[in-house]
Design a protein around this motif. Structure first.
Motif, short mmCIF file in Angstrom:
data_model
loop_
_atom_site.label_atom_id
_atom_site.label_comp_id
_atom_site.label_asym_id
_atom_site.label_seq_id
_atom_site.Cartn_x
_atom_site.Cartn_y
_atom_site.Cartn_z
N GLU A 167 0.84 -1.19 0.00
CA GLU A 167 0.00 0.00 0.00
C GLU A 167 0.88 1.25 0.00
O GLU A 167 1.84 1.35 0.76
CB GLU A 167 -0.91 -0.01 1.23
N LEU A 168 0.54 2.21 -0.84
CA LEU A 168 1.30 3.46 -0.92
C LEU A 168 0.64 4.58 -0.12
O LEU A 168 1.32 5.49 0.35
CB LEU A 168 1.45 3.90 -2.38
N GLY A 169 -0.67 4.52 0.02
CA GLY A 169 -1.38 5.57 0.74
C GLY A 169 -2.85 5.23 0.87
O GLY A 169 -3.40 4.45 0.08
N VAL A 170 -3.48 5.81 1.88
CA VAL A 170 -4.90 5.58 2.11
C VAL A 170 -5.54 6.85 2.63
O VAL A 170 -4.89 7.65 3.33
CB VAL A 170 -5.11 4.40 3.10
N GLY A 171 -6.79 7.07 2.28
CA GLY A 171 -7.49 8.26 2.73
C GLY A 171 -8.99 8.05 2.64
O GLY A 171 -9.46 6.93 2.38
N ARG A 193 -7.74 4.17 -1.59
CA ARG A 193 -6.35 3.84 -1.32
C ARG A 193 -5.58 3.70 -2.63
O ARG A 193 -6.17 3.45 -3.70
CB ARG A 193 -6.24 2.55 -0.51
N VAL A 194 -4.27 3.85 -2.55
CA VAL A 194 -3.39 3.67 -3.69
C VAL A 194 -2.39 2.59 -3.35
O VAL A 194 -1.80 2.60 -2.27
CB VAL A 194 -2.65 4.98 -4.04
N VAL A 195 -2.21 1.64 -4.26
CA VAL A 195 -1.28 0.54 -4.01
C VAL A 195 -0.23 0.47 -5.10
O VAL A 195 -0.46 0.90 -6.24
CB VAL A 195 -2.03 -0.81 -3.92
N TYR A 232 6.11 -2.09 -12.83
CA TYR A 232 5.42 -1.51 -11.69
C TYR A 232 4.41 -0.45 -12.13
O TYR A 232 4.65 0.31 -13.07
CB TYR A 232 6.43 -0.86 -10.74
N VAL A 233 3.29 -0.41 -11.42
CA VAL A 233 2.25 0.59 -11.66
C VAL A 233 1.70 1.03 -10.31
O VAL A 233 1.97 0.42 -9.26
CB VAL A 233 1.09 0.02 -12.51
N ALA A 234 0.91 2.10 -10.34
CA ALA A 234 0.15 2.53 -9.16
C ALA A 234 -1.32 2.31 -9.48
O ALA A 234 -1.77 2.64 -10.58
CB ALA A 234 0.43 3.99 -8.84
N ILE A 235 -2.06 1.77 -8.53
CA ILE A 235 -3.49 1.55 -8.72
C ILE A 235 -4.26 2.30 -7.65
O ILE A 235 -4.02 2.11 -6.45
CB ILE A 235 -3.86 0.05 -8.67
N LYS A 236 -5.16 3.13 -8.08
CA LYS A 236 -5.99 3.93 -7.19
C LYS A 236 -7.38 3.30 -7.12
O LYS A 236 -8.09 3.23 -8.12
CB LYS A 236 -6.07 5.37 -7.71
N TYR A 237 -7.77 2.84 -5.92
CA TYR A 237 -9.07 2.21 -5.72
C TYR A 237 -10.03 3.20 -5.06
O TYR A 237 -9.67 3.86 -4.08
CB TYR A 237 -8.95 0.98 -4.83
N LEU A 238 -11.23 3.27 -5.57
CA LEU A 238 -12.26 4.10 -4.96
C LEU A 238 -12.78 3.41 -3.70
O LEU A 238 -12.99 2.19 -3.68
CB LEU A 238 -13.41 4.32 -5.94
N ASN A 239 -12.96 4.19 -2.63
CA ASN A 239 -13.50 3.67 -1.38
C ASN A 239 -14.79 2.89 -1.65
O ASN A 239 -15.64 3.31 -2.43
CB ASN A 239 -13.75 4.85 -0.44
N ALA A 240 -14.95 1.74 -0.97
CA ALA A 240 -16.10 0.87 -1.22
C ALA A 240 -17.43 1.58 -0.98
O ALA A 240 -18.41 1.38 -1.72
CB ALA A 240 -16.01 -0.38 -0.33
N THR A 241 -17.49 2.42 0.06
CA THR A 241 -18.73 3.15 0.34
C THR A 241 -19.02 4.15 -0.78
O THR A 241 -20.17 4.27 -1.24
CB THR A 241 -18.62 3.90 1.67
N LEU A 242 -17.99 4.87 -1.23
CA LEU A 242 -18.17 5.83 -2.30
C LEU A 242 -18.48 5.12 -3.62
O LEU A 242 -19.16 5.69 -4.49
CB LEU A 242 -16.92 6.70 -2.46
N ARG A 243 -17.99 3.90 -3.77
CA ARG A 243 -18.26 3.12 -4.98
C ARG A 243 -19.75 2.92 -5.17
O ARG A 243 -20.26 2.83 -6.30
CB ARG A 243 -17.53 1.77 -4.87
N ALA A 302 -11.31 1.12 -10.17
CA ALA A 302 -9.88 1.39 -10.02
C ALA A 302 -9.31 2.07 -11.25
O ALA A 302 -9.75 1.84 -12.37
CB ALA A 302 -9.13 0.09 -9.75
N ILE A 303 -8.31 2.91 -10.99
CA ILE A 303 -7.54 3.56 -12.05
C ILE A 303 -6.11 3.04 -11.97
O ILE A 303 -5.45 3.20 -10.94
CB ILE A 303 -7.55 5.09 -11.90
N VAL A 304 -5.66 2.40 -13.03
CA VAL A 304 -4.28 1.91 -13.11
C VAL A 304 -3.48 2.98 -13.83
O VAL A 304 -3.81 3.38 -14.95
CB VAL A 304 -4.20 0.58 -13.88
N MET A 305 -2.44 3.48 -13.19
CA MET A 305 -1.69 4.60 -13.75
C MET A 305 -0.19 4.43 -13.58
O MET A 305 0.30 3.54 -12.88
CB MET A 305 -2.16 5.90 -13.10
#
Length: 261
Positions: free
Chosen positions: A10-14, A18-20, A30-41, A79-82
């Motif tokens: 995990e790289l960060g959470v808020g 979260r971003v992994v 290597y990539v960074a993946i940004k996941y939308l919070n489950a509640t916000l999803r 998720a956004i893979v970036m």
């Protein structure tokens, strides 16, 4: 997890999610993946905003902007893979090392400013240009990140942005380049050095506050490039040449604010 990728750490959470750090299975890149919070999803407004962020990133194919590789969505995740940037946010450098000189600030901000100009040329307004969204790379260059509340010029929607960095005329108005220009002026050093965050290492004054007395903005600027290189040393390098997946259409633009990890 997004199919085809393996999570490393995990790289960060808020509040927004979260971003992994992950690897692309076929190549190991290597990539960074940004996941939308489950509640916000489960909130159609936030999901629409998340989709809109991905669509904006697809439009901005520029080396000075963090690149989108893939957008993924199923019944459980979005998720956004970036691109994984080898570096750290300008905010971290300012917090740990303090102020810098105009020359060093302009050098490290050049990339992100070019990215901002490219977005404007494409009709996209970032609306949140600030030290947290300027990524300083190991070589001292920079990239523009986080288009979570970006919008197209003239697009209808509620006011969005970080209040301390917003242009007064942007409050209550639609997105326009003027707001980004004011944000840019707060972060860089050209015409308004007493307001540039990269100089004193603190947020800009409120729109209704008088400017501080002019003086020495602080030293140590020549070391900023070195600080960025040390801060980013040892991080895993960039991402894959993965094919981009389609982003669902029909999602509305503004009105919900930014989705942050």
């Amino acid at each position: 997890m997004v199919p085809g990728y393996r999570e490393v750490r995990e790289l960060g959470v808020g509040g927004g999610g979260r971003v992994v750090l992950a690897t692309y299975a076929p190549t190991g890149a290597y990539v960074a993946i940004k996941y939308l919070n489950a509640t916000l999803r489960d909130d159609h407004r936030f999901l629409a905003r998340f989709r809109a962020e991905a669509r904006v990133m697809v439009e901005l194919q520029d080396p000075n902007v963090v690149q989108l590789y893939e957008y993924y969505e199923d019944v459980l995740e979005a998720a956004i893979v970036m691109e994984l940037v080898d570096g750290v946010a300008l905010r971290r450098i300012l917090s740990e090392h303090g102020s810098t000189s105009p020359e060093a600030a302009l050098t490290v901000l050049k990339g992100s400013l070019l990215g901002l100009a490219f977005a404007h040329a494409a009709g996209v307004v970032h609306r949140d240009y600030k030290p947290e969204n300027v990524l300083i790379q190991a070589d001292g260059g920079s990239k523009l990140a986080d288009f979570g509340i970006a919008a197209h010029v003239g697009e209808a929607g509620m006011t969005a942005g970080t209040p301390a960095y917003m242009a007064p005329r942007a409050v209550g108005g639609g997105p326009g380049e003027r707001g980004d220009r004011r944000l840019r002026g707060h972060v860089r050093v050209l015409r308004v050095p007493h307001r540039a965050q990269a100089l004193p290492g603190r947020p800009p004054p409120r729109a209704d506050a008088p400017p501080p007395a002019r003086g020495d903005p602080g030293g140590g600027g020549a070391q900023l490039g070195t600080r960025a290189r040390h801060a980013g040393h040892g991080q895993e390098p960039g991402g894959p040449a993965a094919e981009r997946a389609g982003v669902p259409g029909g999602a509305g633009g503004g009105g919900t604010g930014g989705v942050r990890a």
